[in-house]
Structures are given as structure tokens and as C-alpha cells.
Design a protein around this motif. Structure first.
Motif: not given
Lengths: 130, 130, 130, 130, 130, 130
Positions: B64-78, B81-85
Motif C-alpha cells: 500500500l505504501t509503495t503504491l501511494i508513494t509512486q502514485g500507482a492509484f490504478d492498482q491501489l484499489g485492489v 481490498q486485499a488488505a481487508l480480505n
């Protein structure tokens, strides 16, 4: 919460994370801009590290990852030290870097591993002297 | 470790993280490039998520941290969800984003919080229906 | 393909790209984390450089460009050397940096050109000695 | 070289790369800022693509790689089309993305592959109609 | 506007921004690639800094901010000097970095403040000698 | 300064920058995380925009530049509107983007110009109706 309280909490968090030597080094910012120093302590540490919900260790997972991802290698060293100071193992830090490699690519992960290796060596040398 | 074993471990990790719907969506990559799909599964999941030392939850902290930092918002949603799962709470995910804000700045943190809010809402709606 | 084969292919690709001196220097990573070293060789070199479809030279076009774009200047030097080792000319490398300047801005392109200039100088000095 | 000549060379390069439809779409920038449009054409295309030393194909290797690395996915589609227009194969473009994955991480590579897949599909559909 | 005129305007802008020592240092790029040097002067300075609408000071606001944001710390020092040369105060530069901190996060802002502090010190020392 | 005062200053700055519609839209963050909302208002606006030394306009120069540089295009639109609201001209905003193009490359500058063009059009349409 008064500003003073935020500042105190920040100083407290920094004492938990960093050695006295590191904290003294950081103070050079205070001479350039006392206002910015207040913000770093109050916002950067008081508002973030002193919050509940996550442990100090979990916060270092986030901090190490974001520094590696943004290529902020100048700050990575002190946070590898901080991670060791709060009880994280070298294996854990290595594993964070390995996990990052798939997300940020090998160049940044390799540079991070080299920096971590340096800190580990100094840490082991210091432990041996004790 | 044979390649086949790496692939199997990757598929297993993906099943732990993602719903069937999400995994089916990911398969569109396989149609464009079967080789790249193999790499994603074997290297991206098999070599990383299936390793020891860190728990699945700790790995999602990093992801989650690396996606937020690199602005990879397209992948952040899944990955929210994975974190909740895998059992992380909404409070934990929110706290990861808050901690990130001091390291990546407000614009990326605000965008991440908006995406997390969307996933939380769908998740709560789905829970209510059960 | 077994893991061992991926590793062998990676070592082979590295021998084609890097001088013995550079490869020995890279081995310090192996001491910090043997697992990460295996990944670098097997995934970073074996799975990528040993594939078909593109030539070694075309792969260095991609590698040099991504290093310049992400500001990974620590690794840029060895890949400028690698490019020369596999037969690319100084003019070609300069032209890659010039083309990049319009896409990444002048600051990164200028820093890249300075690094390339250093490598060219050492390379010319070494050639002159032969 | 006069400015007019740089502009003419830029227009010529754009004609080689982009379909009429794409070039017409780009012209909306000209309405917002004629000066910026002149710069895009003269500096971005005339000064770069019209130079010697590298072929158009080699320049697209660089352009695709830098767009993927910086996450400029809005522009990636038109350059995947451009790559096909100048005679690059789908396999080559896929291979560029695969090579990038080790340098920029999976999230950006996966997003790039999805975009390339869309362009390939439209391209195949258009070819089938002919 | 002929190319020569663009080059002259660029040289003029550079003389306004940088000391002779800094400009001489920049010339090492010219030895590596005369073409790239022409582009830096003509496009990077002539086409940008010599335009109207914005003052030199406003342009340095933009330049300092973009260098901090992209982590181009190698170039930051000369532009902090440039900002002082065209009459900006140390307080203004500090304030730009403070404002950036909320947008790019503390790590980059702290590194920028350290670099600015170094330049301020050299500047004050030089002033004292006069 | 008490926290309440920081919050009030932040709200005041936001009222100066953003229309009521925009501010209402921003409030969706408050529903996801009231704590994060407090930070955005108190730290992001109260601690930064309410400081002295720089004018609101100078702060928007910095904000627009950092958003363009980091590719935070989701937030760029509201800050182009904010710039117009505090009296900056369309020409000034266009010029900021043009200056950025040399530092961040054409892809990000072109995307920024397209977003600015959209905001200008809506702004002109709204003005015409008055």
C-alpha cells in the motif's frame, strides 16, 4: 491539543527512534529555519508517530518503504538505524527491501540494500565493542 | 525450486489476497502476453508474497505504501481490498495513508484516501447484504 | 525452466554486459542478502536480458532511458559502461540522453550527460593505454 | 537553422509518427497556447525526432520507456500507436514493457501492458476491416 | 527568430542568473556534446527565461519548486545561488521550501533545506569578506 | 498557537482559494477520516497558506509547479481554479506550465495544459453568463 504538546510528543517520538548523535545532527535544520524545525517536530513526528492505531514498528515499515520508493536515500540510513533501535531485525529490513524490489524495480532496491548493509556493518561493529 | 513451483506459489498467494472477480479481471494481461503473466505470478507473487519472515499483513503495509508513494492509484484499489480480505481493519488502512501524508505530501495522500473511501463503501454495502 | 537455469542465464548476461571489476563490486549485495542476489541474477538478468525478441543493444536503450527517467544515477554509470562494452558508440549514448531531455526535462538529462562524460573519459584513457 | 525550419521538421516528424486523427486531437493545445504549441512542434519534435544518429524506431524505444517509467499513461497510447505506425511489431512493444518491469516495478508495467493491449485490439480490428 | 538569436538570449539569461564560476563549470557539458549545450542554452534558457509575462524571480519560484519536487538536488544549489543573485532573500527561499514540504513530504524538503543552508553560509561568508 | 487557531486559519485560507462547491466536494474526506481532515486543514492550509513572507499568488506558483512536477493531475484542476480566484491571469498560468516544460519534460506539461484549458473554458463560460 496545544502546539506545545504536539512539539513535546514529537521530541518524545524522535528520542525513541534516533540516537543522540543523530538527533544532534538533525538540529542543523533548526539553525537555518526555526519555524521549519518546529514543523518537522510537531507535524512530522508529533502528529504522525505519536498517534495510536499503529505501533512504532509498523510506522517504520511505512517510512522505510516510502523512502525507498521515492529514492530518498539520504534519509534512508537514519531510518534503518531507527528500525534497529526499536527492535526490528536485520532480516526484517532486508525482507522489506526485497518485497519493494517487485514494486519499485531493482535499481532502487539495490541502492537501498547497499545502504542497509552499511548500517548493519556499523551496528555490528558497535555491538562487538560493547 | 522449479519454475512450476514458483508459479503455483504465486497463484496461491493471489487466491489469499484477491477475490475471484479481481483475479479474473487480472487475467486480461495473460491474453496480451502469456510470458508477462507468468512473470507477474511467479516473480511478483510467488517470489515475494510466498516468502517467509514477513506476514501477509506486513507485506500489504509495504505494498500500500509503495503504491501511494509512486502514485500507482490504478492498482491501489485492489490492494485496499486485499488488505481487508486478509483481515486488516479500515482504521489501519486509514492510518497508513495518514502516516504517508508526511512523507509523500498531501496531494497523493488525499487521492489515496478517496480511493480507500470508495472501497470501504462497497465493502460495507456488500457486508450489509449478507 | 529450473531456477538453476535462470541463474546461469543471468550470470551469462552479466558477463556480456559488465567487466570483471564491476561484477565483483556487485557481489557485495550477495553478502548482505544471498536471496536478494539470487533474485537480481535470476529475475533481473536471467528473466529479462536472456530473453529473445530484443538485442542486448535494444535492451540497453531501455535500461539507460529508465535509469535517467527515474533519476537512478547511482546505477547509470555501470550501464553506460555496459553499453560501450556491447558495442554501442558514445554518439549513440549521447543521443539517447538528448532525446530523453524533451521527455524528462533538462535537470536529469544534464546530470546524465555529466555521468556519461566521466565514463567516456575513463574509457578513452583505458583505450589509450592499450 | 531558422525557427521556421525547426517547426517544419517537427511537423514532418509528427506526420511520420501519428495518424491525422491523432494530430488533429493534439491541436487543441494550439488553441490554449499558440506559443506552447510552437515549442512542442519545434523543440519536442523538430529538435529531437528530426536529428540523425538514431532511427525513428530507436527513438520510440526511448519514448515508450520514459513514458512508462514516469507513469505518463495519458500519452502512452498515442506512442504505442506511433510505434506500430513506423513498423514496430506488437511483440517488440510487449518486450519493451517486460524489460521495463524489472526496472520500474510491476504496477507501472501492468498498467502499460493494459494500455498496449487496448491499442493492439483497435489496431487489429481496423486491419480486419481493410 | 533565428537559432542564433535564441542562443544569445539564453546566454544573456544565464549571465543574469549565474556567477562566472558557475557558468564556466556548466561548460563541461559543451565538451561532451556541443549539440546538447546548444539546446540547453537555446531551449532551456533562451526559450524559457527570456520570455515575457513572468519576472526572473517568478521563474526561480517555479525552478526551485520543480527541482525540490523531482529530487534534482544536484542542480538545486546553483539555483538557490541564482535566486540570491537576482535579489531574492534567504527568507523567501526558506519559505518556498516550507510551502513545498506539505506537497512533497518532509524528506525532500529537509534535504532541500540542508542544501539551501550550505549556500546561505557560503554567501554570508563571501559577503563578509567584501 | 492552539490547534483550534490553526484549524480556523486553514478554513480561512481555503475560503480565499476555493469556491463553496469545491470546498463541499473536499468534505468527503472528512467522512472517511475526521482526523485526516483536521490535518489537511490545520497543517496543509493553516500552517502553510496562512504564513507570512509569501503572498497567496506566490504560494500558488509553488503549488501549481509541484502538482505538475509530481503528476498530481487530479488536484491540478482545483488549484488552477484557485489561481484564477485569487486574481492570477490565464496568461500567467499558461506561462508557469511553459516554464515547467523545460524542467519536467513535455508529457507532463502537455497534460497540465489540457487541464488548464478545460478550467479556462468553464471559467469563461461562467463569466459570460453573469
Amino acid at each position: 491539543m496545544e502546539n506545545n504538546e504536539r512539539y513535546e510528543k514529537g521530541i518524545h517520538a524522535m528520542e525513541e527512534l534516533f540516537s543522540e548523535e543523530v538527533r544532534t545532527g538533525m538540529r542543523h535544520i533548526q539553525k537555518i529555519s526555526p519555524d521549519f524545525w518546529d514543523m518537522i517536530v510537531s507535524s512530522g513526528f508529533g502528529d504522525l508517530y505519536a498517534r495510536n492505531t499503529l505501533t512504532m514498528e509498523q510506522r517504520e515499515y511505512i517510512t522505510l518503504t516510502t523512502l525507498i520508493t521515492q529514492g530518498a536515500f539520504d534519509q534512508l540510513g537514519v531510518h534503518v538505524q531507527a528500525a534497529l533501535n526499536i527492535g526490528m531485525s536485520q532480516e526484517e529490513i532486508i525482507e522489506i527491501i526485497i518485497h519493494c524490489s517487485g514494486y519499485v524495480g531493482f535499481p532502487k532496491a539495490i541502492q537501498a540494500m547497499g545502504i542497509a548493509g552499511e548500517i548493519f556493518k556499523n551496528h555490528d561493529d558497535a555491538s562487538r565493542k560493547d
